[in-house]
Design a protein around this motif. Structure first.
Motif, PDB file in Angstrom:
ATOM      1  N   ILE A 141      14.061   5.276  -0.305  1.00 21.83           N
ATOM      2  CA  ILE A 141      13.069   5.431   0.764  1.00 21.83           C
ATOM      3  C   ILE A 141      12.880   6.912   1.083  1.00 21.83           C
ATOM      4  O   ILE A 141      11.750   7.390   1.253  1.00 21.83           O
ATOM      5  CB  ILE A 141      13.507   4.650   2.020  1.00 21.83           C
ATOM      6  CG1 ILE A 141      13.412   3.135   1.769  1.00 21.83           C
ATOM      7  CG2 ILE A 141      12.652   5.036   3.228  1.00 21.83           C
ATOM      8  CD1 ILE A 141      14.012   2.291   2.865  1.00 21.83           C
ATOM      9  N   ALA A 142      13.996   7.654   1.156  1.00 21.63           N
ATOM     10  CA  ALA A 142      13.918   9.086   1.452  1.00 21.63           C
ATOM     11  C   ALA A 142      13.183   9.835   0.344  1.00 21.63           C
ATOM     12  O   ALA A 142      12.445  10.797   0.611  1.00 21.63           O
ATOM     13  CB  ALA A 142      15.325   9.656   1.629  1.00 21.63           C
ATOM     14  N   GLU A 143      13.373   9.406  -0.905  1.00 22.75           N
ATOM     15  CA  GLU A 143      12.672  10.060  -2.013  1.00 22.75           C
ATOM     16  C   GLU A 143      11.166   9.830  -1.933  1.00 22.75           C
ATOM     17  O   GLU A 143      10.371  10.747  -2.190  1.00 22.75           O
ATOM     18  CB  GLU A 143      13.237   9.560  -3.343  1.00 22.75           C
ATOM     19  CG  GLU A 143      14.659  10.057  -3.604  1.00 22.75           C
ATOM     20  CD  GLU A 143      15.331   9.390  -4.787  1.00 22.75           C
ATOM     21  OE1 GLU A 143      16.561   9.528  -4.911  1.00 22.75           O
ATOM     22  OE2 GLU A 143      14.638   8.737  -5.595  1.00 22.75           O
ATOM     23  N   ILE A 144      10.764   8.623  -1.568  1.00 28.71           N
ATOM     24  CA  ILE A 144       9.340   8.336  -1.391  1.00 28.71           C
ATOM     25  C   ILE A 144       8.782   9.176  -0.237  1.00 28.71           C
ATOM     26  O   ILE A 144       7.676   9.735  -0.328  1.00 28.71           O
ATOM     27  CB  ILE A 144       9.116   6.836  -1.137  1.00 28.71           C
ATOM     28  CG1 ILE A 144       9.530   6.004  -2.370  1.00 28.71           C
ATOM     29  CG2 ILE A 144       7.663   6.567  -0.759  1.00 28.71           C
ATOM     30  CD1 ILE A 144       8.692   6.236  -3.600  1.00 28.71           C
ATOM     31  N   TYR A 145       9.549   9.253   0.851  1.00 34.23           N
ATOM     32  CA  TYR A 145       9.172  10.113   1.987  1.00 34.23           C
ATOM     33  C   TYR A 145       8.982  11.557   1.516  1.00 34.23           C
ATOM     34  O   TYR A 145       8.018  12.226   1.910  1.00 34.23           O
ATOM     35  CB  TYR A 145      10.258  10.017   3.055  1.00 34.23           C
ATOM     36  CG  TYR A 145      10.340  11.172   4.031  1.00 34.23           C
ATOM     37  CD1 TYR A 145       9.366  11.363   5.011  1.00 34.23           C
ATOM     38  CD2 TYR A 145      11.416  12.067   3.979  1.00 34.23           C
ATOM     39  CE1 TYR A 145       9.448  12.433   5.906  1.00 34.23           C
ATOM     40  CE2 TYR A 145      11.511  13.123   4.877  1.00 34.23           C
ATOM     41  CZ  TYR A 145      10.531  13.305   5.839  1.00 34.23           C
ATOM     42  OH  TYR A 145      10.618  14.349   6.721  1.00 34.23           O
TER      43      TYR A 145
ATOM     44  N   ARG B 212       5.687  13.735   1.839  1.00 29.09           N
ATOM     45  CA  ARG B 212       5.748  14.945   2.673  1.00 29.09           C
ATOM     46  C   ARG B 212       5.467  16.209   1.870  1.00 29.09           C
ATOM     47  O   ARG B 212       4.604  17.017   2.227  1.00 29.09           O
ATOM     48  CB  ARG B 212       7.124  15.050   3.334  1.00 29.09           C
ATOM     49  CG  ARG B 212       7.277  16.248   4.270  1.00 29.09           C
ATOM     50  CD  ARG B 212       8.741  16.458   4.645  1.00 29.09           C
ATOM     51  NE  ARG B 212       9.542  16.904   3.503  1.00 29.09           N
ATOM     52  CZ  ARG B 212      10.868  17.108   3.555  1.00 29.09           C
ATOM     53  NH1 ARG B 212      11.532  16.900   4.686  1.00 29.09           N
ATOM     54  NH2 ARG B 212      11.514  17.520   2.478  1.00 29.09           N
ATOM     55  N   ASP B 213       6.204  16.391   0.785  1.00 28.97           N
ATOM     56  CA  ASP B 213       6.136  17.643   0.035  1.00 28.97           C
ATOM     57  C   ASP B 213       5.092  17.617  -1.069  1.00 28.97           C
ATOM     58  O   ASP B 213       4.516  18.661  -1.405  1.00 28.97           O
ATOM     59  CB  ASP B 213       7.507  17.968  -0.569  1.00 28.97           C
ATOM     60  CG  ASP B 213       8.580  18.101   0.493  1.00 28.97           C
ATOM     61  OD1 ASP B 213       8.257  18.550   1.609  1.00 28.97           O
ATOM     62  OD2 ASP B 213       9.749  17.740   0.221  1.00 28.97           O
ATOM     63  N   GLY B 214       4.857  16.449  -1.638  1.00 36.35           N
ATOM     64  CA  GLY B 214       3.881  16.353  -2.719  1.00 36.35           C
ATOM     65  C   GLY B 214       2.459  16.170  -2.230  1.00 36.35           C
ATOM     66  O   GLY B 214       1.510  16.717  -2.809  1.00 36.35           O
ATOM     67  N   LEU B 215       2.292  15.380  -1.153  1.00 37.25           N
ATOM     68  CA  LEU B 215       0.954  15.089  -0.647  1.00 37.25           C
ATOM     69  C   LEU B 215       0.663  15.757   0.698  1.00 37.25           C
ATOM     70  O   LEU B 215      -0.427  15.589   1.246  1.00 37.25           O
ATOM     71  CB  LEU B 215       0.763  13.568  -0.516  1.00 37.25           C
ATOM     72  CG  LEU B 215       0.944  12.748  -1.801  1.00 37.25           C
ATOM     73  CD1 LEU B 215       0.637  11.288  -1.544  1.00 37.25           C
ATOM     74  CD2 LEU B 215       0.038  13.285  -2.908  1.00 37.25           C
ATOM     75  N   ALA B 216       1.657  16.482   1.232  1.00 38.12           N
ATOM     76  CA  ALA B 216       1.486  17.242   2.488  1.00 38.12           C
ATOM     77  C   ALA B 216       1.070  16.361   3.658  1.00 38.12           C
ATOM     78  O   ALA B 216       0.279  16.781   4.516  1.00 38.12           O
ATOM     79  CB  ALA B 216       0.489  18.376   2.288  1.00 38.12           C
ATOM     80  N   LEU B 217       1.588  15.147   3.723  1.00 40.21           N
ATOM     81  CA  LEU B 217       1.279  14.247   4.836  1.00 40.21           C
ATOM     82  C   LEU B 217       2.249  14.493   5.988  1.00 40.21           C
ATOM     83  O   LEU B 217       3.395  14.894   5.788  1.00 40.21           O
ATOM     84  CB  LEU B 217       1.369  12.789   4.391  1.00 40.21           C
ATOM     85  CG  LEU B 217       0.388  12.340   3.289  1.00 40.21           C
ATOM     86  CD1 LEU B 217       0.577  10.855   2.997  1.00 40.21           C
ATOM     87  CD2 LEU B 217      -1.046  12.626   3.687  1.00 40.21           C
ATOM     88  N   SER B 218       1.794  14.240   7.186  1.00 42.32           N
ATOM     89  CA  SER B 218       2.632  14.414   8.378  1.00 42.32           C
ATOM     90  C   SER B 218       3.542  13.206   8.550  1.00 42.32           C
ATOM     91  O   SER B 218       3.287  12.133   7.988  1.00 42.32           O
ATOM     92  CB  SER B 218       1.748  14.550   9.614  1.00 42.32           C
ATOM     93  OG  SER B 218       1.114  13.302   9.901  1.00 42.32           O
TER      94      SER B 218
ATOM     95  N   GLY C 253       4.592   7.491   8.416  1.00 39.87           N
ATOM     96  CA  GLY C 253       5.065   6.331   9.163  1.00 39.87           C
ATOM     97  C   GLY C 253       4.079   5.183   9.107  1.00 39.87           C
ATOM     98  O   GLY C 253       4.475   4.007   8.998  1.00 39.87           O
ATOM     99  N   LYS C 254       2.802   5.500   9.178  1.00 38.33           N
ATOM    100  CA  LYS C 254       1.774   4.452   9.109  1.00 38.33           C
ATOM    101  C   LYS C 254       1.772   3.773   7.743  1.00 38.33           C
ATOM    102  O   LYS C 254       1.537   2.571   7.632  1.00 38.33           O
ATOM    103  CB  LYS C 254       0.406   5.061   9.410  1.00 38.33           C
ATOM    104  CG  LYS C 254       0.216   5.454  10.866  1.00 38.33           C
ATOM    105  CD  LYS C 254      -1.151   6.091  11.108  1.00 38.33           C
ATOM    106  CE  LYS C 254      -1.320   6.481  12.576  1.00 38.33           C
ATOM    107  NZ  LYS C 254      -2.630   7.155  12.814  1.00 38.33           N
TER     108      LYS C 254
ATOM    109  N   VAL D 130      11.037   5.467  12.965  1.00 35.76           N
ATOM    110  CA  VAL D 130      11.635   6.809  13.013  1.00 35.76           C
ATOM    111  C   VAL D 130      10.570   7.884  12.810  1.00 35.76           C
ATOM    112  O   VAL D 130      10.533   8.897  13.519  1.00 35.76           O
ATOM    113  CB  VAL D 130      12.740   6.925  11.934  1.00 35.76           C
ATOM    114  CG1 VAL D 130      13.095   8.381  11.678  1.00 35.76           C
ATOM    115  CG2 VAL D 130      13.985   6.151  12.362  1.00 35.76           C
ATOM    116  N   LEU D 131       9.685   7.664  11.843  1.00 30.66           N
ATOM    117  CA  LEU D 131       8.665   8.663  11.527  1.00 30.66           C
ATOM    118  C   LEU D 131       7.603   8.779  12.615  1.00 30.66           C
ATOM    119  O   LEU D 131       6.923   9.801  12.731  1.00 30.66           O
ATOM    120  CB  LEU D 131       8.015   8.325  10.186  1.00 30.66           C
ATOM    121  CG  LEU D 131       8.923   8.537   8.968  1.00 30.66           C
ATOM    122  CD1 LEU D 131       8.343   7.872   7.732  1.00 30.66           C
ATOM    123  CD2 LEU D 131       9.140  10.032   8.712  1.00 30.66           C
TER     124      LEU D 131
END
Length: 472
Positions: free
Chosen positions: A198-202, A206-212, A217-218, A239-240
């Motif tokens: 899950i953390a890897e997908i996050y 976060r880092d690959g697609l620059a999402l907040s 979380g959505k 959490v997100l």
């Protein structure tokens, strides 16, 4: 005064909540804590449940206030504290009494403790409890290792306090001596792998697609309504979405990126290695937590390799978000497959006869890794005829689709420089498992060349050596 049905030692967060759970379900519980003031404070704060709780100032008093045969739950720190508590408690107990270790114990210690108790001593039960603080209070998943006679004495209480899934109790006797604690260890190993994936997908989002964090979380909230529906996906979305009250920033962004671990994940990986059963997802998750602890080294490495540039994914759209969902599903299935394979191997090694279908059933509610497809896992292992979850027909069909997505995710992440150790390990496990002829023939040739270890031939029986001397 009416005697208690069960006793409990250790009124920390888990112990206190478990005691309240017992009382709330109509059973009288005698409680003891090394600090007497804590015992009385707990009793006073129990409100309407006070009448079901008997506070005890000494271990002798505790034993006297429980009806025989006396079951007593230990909710103390794993390790030496358990041995010390057993030694202190034993003089006040009789042969038929039951000491129940409900902590995160190493199953080897559970086996040892049972053996060390003499013929006229109380018996010992190893009980894995999953669900955290909330589970302890309102219904955990309970994995028991012990004798049928011991379990019969405590079963009514455990059935009452455990989580329920469609009316079925999430508590069960899974085998003798260390079986319960071993199953809890593997539960935690699967939990490590699941959380890491899950953390890897996050990290990709976060880092690959620059999402907040809110945007990510959505996505997780949406996924929780589909095949990924599970407790860990649910809380990840929550959490997100959370905001730090001090800074107003997303709460996840003010948390240090160094994950703690208490040992159960390492134990799961070690036992898998000792049994010779691959659990690569668990191993990768344990290693990732260890890498996360190297914060200073990682900072220096980031500077040393700054010229390689920041990670960035190319050519992504909604279809890639969908691939992330399916890839995570494939990784999760592989982690469960590995965990159940390790339990099956340990069951055979130790003569436990762990019912894998029952294990899946008691994980459907209360525990940390509860998820939508545990019913399917239970069905896959019903009757004990399944070698590996990846061979179960329903999971074969899932993996045909999901593995393609996992391959796409791992490949794109690798090209972008985004770490996916657990997802990549799951993919490697899947690809290796489905090869009818692998590459270990070369390894066997190498072993024979330098160590004369010998090898088997594909065309006849026996042990053989290669013609290495002829080639110099």
């Amino acid at each position: 005064m009416q005697q208690a049905d069960i006793g409990l030692i250790g009124l920390g967060v888990m112990g206190a909540n478990l005691a309240l759970n017992i009382a709330e379900n109509g059973y009288r519980v005698a409680v003891y804590n090394r600090t007497v003031e804590k015992t009385h404070a707990f009793h006073q704060e129990a409100g309407a449940l006070k009448d079901k709780i008997i506070p005890c100032e000494t271990l002798e008093d505790l034993a006297k206030n429980i009806r025989a045969p006396r079951p007593i739950i230990l909710m103390v720190k794993a390790g030496e504290a358990v041995d010390e508590q057993i030694a202190a408690l034993k003089p006040f107990l009789a042969k038929e009494d039951i000491i129940i270790d409900a902590g995160n114990a190493n199953f080897h210690d559970t086996v040892r403790r049972l053996k060390e108790l003499g013929a006229n001593d109380p018996t010992f039960v190893g009980m894995g409890v999953s669900g955290g603080e909330e589970g302890a209070r309102h219904g955990p998943s309970i994995m028991v290792g012990g004798t049928p006679e011991s379990y019969a004495r405590i079963e009514p209480v455990l059935t009452a306090i455990s989580a329920k899934y469609e009316g079925e109790s999430c508590a069960a006797l899974l085998g003798p001596d260390g079986a319960g604690h071993f199953v809890k260890t593997i539960h935690n190993g699967i939990e490590y792998a699941d959380m890491q994936m899950i953390a890897e997908i996050y990290g990709i989002l976060r880092d690959g697609l620059a999402l907040s964090p809110v945007e990510i979380g959505k996505i997780f909230d949406t996924w929780n309504k589909g095949p990924l529906n599970s407790y860990l996906i649910e809380i990840t979305a929550k959490v997100l979405a959370a905001t730090d009250t001090e800074t107003g920033k997303p709460a996840v962004e003010i948390i240090v990126d160094s994950a703690g671990q208490k040992g159960t994940g390492r134990w799961a990986a070690i036992e898998a290695q000792m049994l010779g059963i691959p659990a690569t997802g668990i191993e990768a998750a344990v290693a990732a937590r260890s890498i996360s602890a190297l914060r200073d080294e990682r900072a220096r490495a980031a500077k040393a390799y700054a010229s390689l540039g920041a990670p960035k994914l190319a050519g992504t759209d909604q279809s890639f978000i969908d691939a992330l969902e399916q890839g995570l599903l494939a990784g999760k299935i592989a982690a469960y497959a590995q965990g159940f394979a390790v339990m099956s191997g340990a069951s055979a090694e130790h003569g436990w006869n762990i019912p894998l279908d029952t294990t899946a059933k008691i994980w459907r509610a209360g525990c940390i890794i509860r998820s939508q497809f545990l019913d399917e896992i239970a069905s896959a292992f019903a009757g004990g005829g399944q070698d590996n979850l990846l061979l179960a027909p329903s999971f074969v069909e899932r993996m045909k689709t999901a593995s393609t997505a996992l391959r796409d995710v791992v490949a794109k992440a690798a090209l972008a420089g985004l770490p996916t150790p657990a997802l990549a390990a799951a993919l490697g496990y899947f690809d290796g498992y489905r090869q009818a002829r692998g590459t270990a023939n070369l390894i066997q040739a190498q072993r024979d060349f330098f160590g004369a270890h010998g090898f088997k031939r594909v065309d006849k029986e026996g042990d053989f050596h290669g013609p290495w001397s002829d080639i110099g």
